[in-house]
Scaffold this motif. Structure first.
Motif, PDB file in Angstrom:
ATOM      1  N   VAL A  65     -25.643  13.529  47.854  1.00  0.00           N
ATOM      2  CA  VAL A  65     -25.303  13.169  49.235  1.00  0.00           C
ATOM      3  C   VAL A  65     -23.801  12.945  49.352  1.00  0.00           C
ATOM      4  N   GLU A  66     -23.209  12.294  48.348  1.00  0.00           N
ATOM      5  CA  GLU A  66     -21.758  12.082  48.345  1.00  0.00           C
ATOM      6  C   GLU A  66     -21.023  13.418  48.461  1.00  0.00           C
ATOM      7  N   GLN A  67     -21.479  14.426  47.737  1.00  0.00           N
ATOM      8  CA  GLN A  67     -20.833  15.741  47.771  1.00  0.00           C
ATOM      9  C   GLN A  67     -21.035  16.443  49.114  1.00  0.00           C
ATOM     10  N   ALA A  68     -22.062  16.077  49.849  1.00  0.00           N
ATOM     11  CA  ALA A  68     -22.378  16.732  51.125  1.00  0.00           C
ATOM     12  C   ALA A  68     -21.844  15.966  52.335  1.00  0.00           C
ATOM     13  N   GLN A  69     -20.998  14.986  52.123  1.00  0.00           N
ATOM     14  CA  GLN A  69     -20.528  14.170  53.238  1.00  0.00           C
ATOM     15  C   GLN A  69     -19.880  14.979  54.359  1.00  0.00           C
ATOM     16  N   ARG A  70     -18.985  15.887  54.004  1.00  0.00           N
ATOM     17  CA  ARG A  70     -18.280  16.639  55.048  1.00  0.00           C
ATOM     18  C   ARG A  70     -19.244  17.418  55.943  1.00  0.00           C
ATOM     19  N   PRO A  71     -20.153  18.248  55.405  1.00  0.00           N
ATOM     20  CA  PRO A  71     -21.059  18.963  56.314  1.00  0.00           C
ATOM     21  C   PRO A  71     -21.991  18.032  57.091  1.00  0.00           C
ATOM     22  N   ILE A  72     -22.384  16.932  56.489  1.00  0.00           N
ATOM     23  CA  ILE A  72     -23.228  15.969  57.219  1.00  0.00           C
ATOM     24  C   ILE A  72     -22.458  15.415  58.408  1.00  0.00           C
ATOM     25  N   LEU A  73     -21.229  14.985  58.170  1.00  0.00           N
ATOM     26  CA  LEU A  73     -20.424  14.414  59.250  1.00  0.00           C
ATOM     27  C   LEU A  73     -20.048  15.462  60.286  1.00  0.00           C
ATOM     28  N   GLU A  74     -19.764  16.676  59.862  1.00  0.00           N
ATOM     29  CA  GLU A  74     -19.467  17.736  60.831  1.00  0.00           C
ATOM     30  C   GLU A  74     -20.654  17.945  61.762  1.00  0.00           C
ATOM     31  N   TYR A  75     -21.866  17.898  61.213  1.00  0.00           N
ATOM     32  CA  TYR A  75     -23.061  18.033  62.044  1.00  0.00           C
ATOM     33  C   TYR A  75     -23.201  16.837  62.990  1.00  0.00           C
ATOM     34  N   LEU A  76     -23.021  15.638  62.475  1.00  0.00           N
ATOM     35  CA  LEU A  76     -23.171  14.444  63.309  1.00  0.00           C
ATOM     36  C   LEU A  76     -22.194  14.436  64.478  1.00  0.00           C
TER      37      LEU A  76
END
Length: 126
Positions: A65-76
């Motif tokens: 999840v730490e590694q996926a922060q940027r795409p998660i936040l871009e989606y949010l």
């Protein structure tokens, strides 16, 4: 205008780091304060290794999840309808609640120090 005072949210400039280290710190805390997690996880004697699946899941999934922060936040932040006014820790000492004349529950802020426009999911998770 309130929207001029509180600009639209933007992606954070910094991300969480060292998740693997923090997982180990959390597991160490749970050994000393077993009431943090339910007995099904820590067992009757507060041993975190009572639930090996839980421990392994924390150690393997949270760094992903730490590694996926940027795409998660871009989606949010991609849809402005999911953003609005939030507070870093909207709890009872930062809010007031009342009922209007029709009986609807209303709320307002008392502490404006961390009041901002943000993604609702981030606002609720803080």
């Amino acid at each position: 205008d309130i929207e001029d005072v509180f600009p639209p949210p933007a992606l954070p400039t910094a991300f969480f780091m060292s998740t693997a280290r923090r997982v180990e710190e959390f597991l160490g805390l749970v050994c000393h304060v077993p009431c943090v997690l339910p007995e099904e996880v820590v067992g009757p004697h507060g041993r975190i290794d009572n639930d090996a699946w839980f421990v392994q899941t924390l150690r393997s999934v949270l760094p992903e999840v730490e590694q996926a922060q940027r795409p998660i936040l871009e989606y949010l932040f991609s849809d402005p309808d999911y953003c609005g006014f939030t507070h870093q820790n909207m709890n009872t000492d930062n809010a007031m609640f009342w009922r209007d004349d029709d009986g609807n529950v209303c709320s307002g802020f008392i502490d404006w120090g961390r009041f901002k426009r943000d993604n609702f999911a981030r606002g609720l998770s803080n």
